[in-house]
Design a protein around this motif. Structure first.
Motif, short mmCIF file in Angstrom:
data_model
loop_
_atom_site.label_atom_id
_atom_site.label_comp_id
_atom_site.label_asym_id
_atom_site.label_seq_id
_atom_site.Cartn_x
_atom_site.Cartn_y
_atom_site.Cartn_z
N UNK A 45 0.81 -1.21 0.00
CA UNK A 45 0.00 0.00 0.00
C UNK A 45 0.85 1.26 0.00
N UNK A 46 1.22 1.78 1.18
CA UNK A 46 1.89 3.07 1.21
C UNK A 46 3.40 2.97 1.30
N UNK A 47 4.07 4.04 0.85
CA UNK A 47 5.52 4.11 1.01
C UNK A 47 5.92 5.57 1.24
N UNK A 48 6.71 5.79 2.28
CA UNK A 48 7.23 7.13 2.58
C UNK A 48 8.53 7.33 1.80
N UNK A 49 8.66 8.47 1.17
CA UNK A 49 9.90 8.79 0.47
C UNK A 49 10.42 10.10 1.06
N UNK A 67 4.52 14.91 -7.63
CA UNK A 67 3.71 15.88 -6.88
C UNK A 67 2.22 15.67 -7.12
N UNK A 68 1.86 15.14 -8.31
CA UNK A 68 0.43 14.95 -8.62
C UNK A 68 -0.22 13.89 -7.73
N UNK A 69 0.53 12.86 -7.35
CA UNK A 69 -0.10 11.75 -6.61
C UNK A 69 0.37 11.63 -5.15
N UNK A 70 1.45 12.33 -4.81
CA UNK A 70 1.98 12.17 -3.45
C UNK A 70 1.09 12.89 -2.44
N UNK A 108 1.07 5.93 -2.66
CA UNK A 108 0.59 4.58 -2.86
C UNK A 108 1.68 3.91 -3.69
N UNK A 109 2.10 2.73 -3.28
CA UNK A 109 3.25 2.10 -3.95
C UNK A 109 3.02 1.91 -5.44
N UNK A 214 -2.65 8.37 1.43
CA UNK A 214 -1.93 8.18 0.16
C UNK A 214 -2.86 8.60 -0.97
N UNK A 215 -2.42 8.43 -2.21
CA UNK A 215 -3.24 8.75 -3.40
C UNK A 215 -3.78 10.17 -3.30
#
Ligand SMILES: Cc1cc2nc3c(=O)[nH]c(=O)nc-3n(C[C@H](O)[C@H](O)[C@H](O)COP(=O)(O)OP(=O)(O)OC[C@H]3O[C@@H](n4cnc5c(N)ncnc54)[C@H](O)[C@@H]3O)c2cc1C
Length: 400
Positions: A45-49, A67-70, A108-109, A214-215
């Motif tokens: 599911x999620x991933x922090x960058x 930037x559009x999806x983060x 979202x991964x 996310x998303x």
């Protein structure tokens, strides 16, 4: 030999393999990616960058797409399991970008993976190619696949994850190390309208749970880590029972209960890693990401370190010109100590996050509270690093 005449085979089309492909293509190399699955996709599911990896994605020209999806969380809020008391509140918005020159982004991964996949020309990605072995020849590598394909390259990069075939060929069979059980899942944001839109973790005895959006804020991702002696299932991921998840956090803070009440589906995962190793490069074969430094997710750095590897490998090859073996050794020299330190630090965080209530937990809470005066005191060395600059690793004494 010009970069365009150097053929690089990457085995594995995950976050690490695809970022390496983009970095090496942009540096002018002739790159092919071989992925075992029939469809390029990501589970989980999620991933922090964090800024240490986001600066590299931005440098590759992927900043606008990201930037559009983060989701940009204003804080990471660490709270106590029962009374919800704030243990630390680390700014992740404009402050972190000002401090480190790059943002903290939560994905979202699948969305991050799609951005990376779109940046690699389709004809360079070979799906349904499961690597079954390789052989180093005098000045190259022959790589074999289960579908009968046999191909040559000047360099082989094993980016094939924690169950790496490339690693098994280099080091032989090795046991995996079990850390804990994880419950993961997603909740539509409209089902949790009163949950603050900040990344939150709840720390308690023998377990903790994290949730963040996310998303672009449309879904709430949760990951609950629960201590368990050993992993008894054959599979490392399987459907979980929502009632088991709720039972694991029974009696925890009411705000967390509202999140758990909204869960309709969860998966359980075995959280696994392997201890650090002393060598990643063997002649013209090297590894990156989880293949060489699998880590438990308690520093949120597994994917980020794979992205750092990708930037470093391209920089080393450009720097060393025709000396391919020297470049791959340099890559190991600049990357291995840092990734190993993060592997070890992730276990230290597991012990810190799962402390039983008592003197140790009181001392931990005091240490976390230090962040009130210096928000990034524990993570400065992680986030400040620029893997493309090929600087030597931080001194071993740096704190995490
Ligand atoms: C619960 C959890 C939470 C996490 N949270 C974070 C986080 O917040 N931030 C973060 O940075 N990291 C996080 N991580 C870690 C991160 O997910 C991994 O470190 C990262 O995905 C590793 O990327 P990779 O490309 O090295 O390997 P993988 O993503 O595993 O990709 C390997 C690829 O190789 C392919 N492959 C395997 N074998 C072969 C073969 N023989 N031939 C061809 N292809 C093959 C696979 O199909 C796959 O596509 C988390 C991990 C977990 C479990």
């Amino acid at each position: 030999m010009a970069p365009r005449d150097t053929r690089i085979a990457i085995v594995g089309g995950g976050i690490g393999g695809l970022t390496a492909a983009i970095s090496l293509l942009q540096a002018g190399y002739d790159v092919q990616v071989y992925e075992q699955t029939r469809l390029l996709s990501e589970v989980g599911a999620g991933i922090n960058i964090g800024p240490n990896a986001s600066r590299l994605l931005i440098r590759l020209g992927l900043g606008d797409e990201c930037a559009k999806v983060a989701f940009r969380s204003p804080h990471h809020h660490q709270r106590r399991w029962d009374d919800g008391r704030t243990l630390a509140r680390t700014p992740l918005g404009a402050e972190i970008e000002a401090a480190f020159g790059a943002p903290h982004m939560i994905f979202h991964r699948g969305e991050l993976h799609s951005i990376l996949a779109r940046a690699v020309p389709a004809e360079r990605i070979h799906l349904a190619h499961r690597c079954s072995g390789f052989e180093q020849t005098g000045n190259g590598v022959r790589i074999k696949f289960e579908n009968g394909v046999d191909t040559g390259a000047d360099i082989l990069i094993g980016a094939d994850g924690i169950h790496s075939t490339v690693r098994r060929f280099l080091l032989g069979p090795e046991p995996l190390r079990f850390a804990c059980r994880a419950y993961r899942g997603l909740i539509p944001a409209e089902k949790v309208p009163d949950i603050p839109r900040e990344s939150t973790s709840w720390l308690g005895p023998g377990r903790h749970i994290v949730h963040y959006f996310v998303s672009a804020g449309r879904m709430l991702n949760f990951v609950g880590h629960v201590e368990q002696e050993a992993w008894i299932s054959e599979s490392w991921t399987e459907p979980g029972r929502v009632e088991d998840l709720r039972a694991a956090y029974a009696g925890w803070h009411p705000q967390l209960q509202r999140v758990l009440d909204a869960v309709e589906e969860t998966f359980i995962w075995a959280v696994l890693d392997r201890p650090p190793i002393s060598r990643w490069t063997y002649g013209r074969v090297t590894m990156l990401g989880d293949a060489c430094h699998p880590m438990i997710p308690f520093m949120g750095q597994g994917g980020a370190q794979a992205i750092e590897d990708a930037a470093a490998i391209a920089a080393c090859l450009l720097k060393c010109g025709d000396d391919i073996e020297g470049a791959l050794k340099l890559y190991e020299t600049v990357r291995l100590p840092r990734a190993s330190k993060i592997q070890t630090g992730s276990w230290d965080n597991k012990a810190k996050y799962h402390m039983v209530d008592g003197p140790g937990q009181v001392a931990r809470d005091a240490q976390l509270a230090k962040g009130a005066s210096n928000a990034y005191v524990h993570v400065d060395w992680v986030y400040r690093h620029d893997a493309g600059a090929l600087k030597p690793a931080e001194p071993a004494s740096a704190s995490h």
